[in-house]
Write a protein that holds these residues in place. Structure first.
Motif, short mmCIF file in Angstrom:
data_model
loop_
_atom_site.label_atom_id
_atom_site.label_comp_id
_atom_site.label_asym_id
_atom_site.label_seq_id
_atom_site.Cartn_x
_atom_site.Cartn_y
_atom_site.Cartn_z
N PHE A 38 0.84 -1.19 0.00
CA PHE A 38 0.00 0.00 0.00
C PHE A 38 0.87 1.24 0.00
CE2 PHE A 38 0.71 -0.43 4.52
CZ PHE A 38 0.68 0.85 5.03
N VAL A 39 0.30 2.33 -0.47
CA VAL A 39 1.02 3.60 -0.53
C VAL A 39 0.65 4.40 0.71
CG1 VAL A 39 1.37 5.73 -1.82
CG2 VAL A 39 1.06 3.58 -3.04
N ILE B 151 4.68 0.62 1.12
CA ILE B 151 4.90 -0.29 2.24
C ILE B 151 4.52 -1.70 1.82
CG2 ILE B 151 4.32 -0.79 4.65
CD1 ILE B 151 5.60 1.93 4.35
N GLY B 152 5.36 -2.69 2.09
CA GLY B 152 5.01 -4.07 1.80
C GLY B 152 6.23 -4.89 1.46
N GLU C 137 -2.45 -10.27 4.77
CA GLU C 137 -3.83 -9.78 4.81
C GLU C 137 -4.24 -9.42 6.23
OE1 GLU C 137 -6.34 -12.62 2.88
OE2 GLU C 137 -5.50 -12.19 0.92
N GLN C 138 -3.76 -10.19 7.21
CA GLN C 138 -4.07 -9.88 8.61
C GLN C 138 -3.50 -8.51 9.00
OE1 GLN C 138 -6.10 -11.53 10.51
NE2 GLN C 138 -6.42 -13.08 8.96
N ASN C 139 -2.31 -8.21 8.52
CA ASN C 139 -1.69 -6.91 8.80
C ASN C 139 -2.48 -5.79 8.13
OD1 ASN C 139 0.06 -4.70 9.11
ND2 ASN C 139 1.84 -6.05 9.11
N ILE C 140 -2.92 -6.02 6.90
CA ILE C 140 -3.75 -5.03 6.19
C ILE C 140 -5.02 -4.74 6.99
CG2 ILE C 140 -5.28 -4.76 4.18
CD1 ILE C 140 -2.57 -4.07 3.34
N LEU C 141 -5.69 -5.81 7.46
CA LEU C 141 -6.92 -5.63 8.23
C LEU C 141 -6.66 -4.87 9.53
CD1 LEU C 141 -8.62 -9.09 7.68
CD2 LEU C 141 -9.11 -6.94 6.52
N LEU D 195 -4.16 3.59 -1.90
CA LEU D 195 -3.89 2.68 -3.01
C LEU D 195 -3.31 1.36 -2.49
CD1 LEU D 195 -2.29 5.11 -5.61
CD2 LEU D 195 -4.59 4.16 -5.61
N LEU D 196 -3.88 0.24 -2.96
CA LEU D 196 -3.43 -1.10 -2.59
C LEU D 196 -3.08 -1.88 -3.85
CD1 LEU D 196 -6.23 -2.06 -0.04
CD2 LEU D 196 -3.90 -1.43 0.51
N SER D 197 -2.16 -2.84 -3.69
CA SER D 197 -1.78 -3.70 -4.80
C SER D 197 -1.45 -5.09 -4.28
CB SER D 197 -0.57 -3.14 -5.54
OG SER D 197 -0.17 -4.01 -6.58
#
Length: 97
Positions: free
Chosen positions: A29-30, A42-43, A47-51, A64-66
């Motif tokens: 993600f930006v 960042i990355g 998925e758990q970290n994103i949540l 923005l996500l990728s």
């Protein structure tokens, strides 16, 4: 393999029929632009970290996500990813998008 020894691959490998359901750790993600600094990518994160970052408010609907698996490497706004938006709305009901 000798008797009494263990092979780590037996315990840590994922069977082929389960591999496609495994959690991906390829999200990027930006990060928002900060004072006098450029936006930062960042990355990869899980998925758990994103949540968790959505819950804390660090990732907002216009972030923005990728992901190679989910967005095929394209950068998209979080608001276009339905499960992420459902999670956002569950933790931030007072904010209108």
């Amino acid at each position: 393999m000798e008797v009494g020894t263990t092979d780590a691959r037996l315990y840590f490998s994922v069977p082929p029929h389960v591999e496609k359901y495994r959690m991906s750790a390829d999200w990027f993600f930006v990060q928002k632009r900060r004072f006098l600094r450029r936006p930062k990518c960042i990355g990869p994160i899980s998925e758990q970290n994103i949540l968790g970052r959505i819950e804390s408010g660090e990732i907002e609907p216009d972030t923005l996500l990728s992901s190679k698996r989910k967005t095929h490497g394209h950068w998209v706004e979080m608001r276009t990813i339905k499960p992420a938006m459902r999670h956002w709305q569950a933790y931030h009901p007072h904010v209108k998008c």
